[in-house]
Structures are given as C-alpha cells and as structure tokens.
Design a protein around this motif. Structure first.
Motif, PDB file in Angstrom:
ATOM      1  N   ASN A  57       2.670  -2.878   4.863  1.00 16.07           N
ATOM      2  CA  ASN A  57       3.852  -3.270   5.590  1.00 16.07           C
ATOM      3  C   ASN A  57       4.690  -4.694   5.123  1.00 16.07           C
ATOM      4  OD1 ASN A  57       3.682  -1.001   7.106  1.00 16.07           O
ATOM      5  ND2 ASN A  57       2.554  -1.982   8.723  1.00 16.07           N
ATOM      6  N   ASN A  60      -3.249   2.887   8.426  1.00 18.01           N
ATOM      7  CA  ASN A  60      -2.292   3.158   7.124  1.00 18.01           C
ATOM      8  C   ASN A  60      -3.055   4.376   6.567  1.00 18.01           C
ATOM      9  OD1 ASN A  60      -0.087   1.636   7.109  1.00 18.01           O
ATOM     10  ND2 ASN A  60      -1.308   0.135   5.513  1.00 18.01           N
ATOM     11  N   ARG A 113       2.600   4.788   3.003  1.00 14.63           N
ATOM     12  CA  ARG A 113       2.812   3.224   3.344  1.00 14.63           C
ATOM     13  C   ARG A 113       1.566   2.616   2.582  1.00 14.63           C
ATOM     14  NH1 ARG A 113       3.714   2.945   9.642  1.00 14.63           N
ATOM     15  NH2 ARG A 113       5.152   4.083   9.778  1.00 14.63           N
ATOM     16  N   ASN A 157      -1.172   8.184   6.375  1.00 13.74           N
ATOM     17  CA  ASN A 157      -0.795   8.818   5.163  1.00 13.74           C
ATOM     18  C   ASN A 157      -1.724  10.335   5.156  1.00 13.74           C
ATOM     19  OD1 ASN A 157       0.134   6.586   4.052  1.00 13.74           O
ATOM     20  ND2 ASN A 157      -1.592   5.848   3.122  1.00 13.74           N
ATOM     21  N   THR A 211       5.797  -6.618   2.165  1.00 10.65           N
ATOM     22  CA  THR A 211       6.215  -6.451   0.833  1.00 10.65           C
ATOM     23  C   THR A 211       5.880  -7.581  -0.104  1.00 10.65           C
ATOM     24  OG1 THR A 211       8.248  -6.983   1.187  1.00 10.65           O
ATOM     25  CG2 THR A 211       7.987  -4.560   1.249  1.00 10.65           C
TER      26      THR A 211
END
Length: 95
Positions: free
Chosen positions: A76, A6, A73, A10, A78
C-alpha cells in the motif's frame, strides 16, 4: 493492510478471474460436445468458430493474467516498496 490481508485479497481476485475463464472454457467444451455443427460455422475470414473461439480463449487468458497483475496489491505504501539495506524505506519512512 497486512501481508496476510494482501494475500487473501489477491487470492479472491485470482479465484474470480479463474471462474470467469472457467465459464468461457466450459462454454467452449459444451459447444464442442453438444453442438459441433455450431462450431463448424465460418463467421469470419473462412475460419470456423472452433478456431476463433480457441484463439479467443488464449487471448482471454492473457488479458485476465494482465488484469490480475494490475489488480493485485503488493504494498500500500509506494515509498516503502524500495528499501535501503537496513530495511528502512527510501526517504527515511519506517514501517
């Protein structure tokens, strides 16, 4: 997707958006340095191109920042983004 993946995702997004902004800014600086007559033109509302381009840079920075926030993100899953005190995801789902 792991936390490291992640973070790398990013970072790639951030660098690409920064490159876009850098190109816009370099264009502004090149016009100021090598074509000042172009920057003196008044294309809209009596404001010269330098002022309009400057405001455009500010707006572009805000738009790119919002785009970065949307594209990055955080998690993943939620459901797992809200956790109980014991670390389990709300709804009992365990990671």
């Amino acid at each position: 997707m792991s936390d490291m993946e992640n973070r790398q995702y990013n970072q790639r997004i951030g660098l690409r958006l920064f490159a876009i902004y850098l190109l816009l800014y370099v264009g502004f600086m090149l016009l100021c340095a090598f074509a000042p007559a172009v920057m003196e033109r008044r294309p809209m509302g009596g404001l010269n191109l330098a002022i309009l381009y400057g405001f455009g840079l500010i707006i572009a920075a805000l738009v790119l920042a919002m785009l970065y926030g949307v594209m990055c993100r955080q998690d993943n899953d939620t459901d797992a983004s809200v956790r109980n005190a014991d670390g389990t995801a709300v709804g009992g789902k365990q990671e």
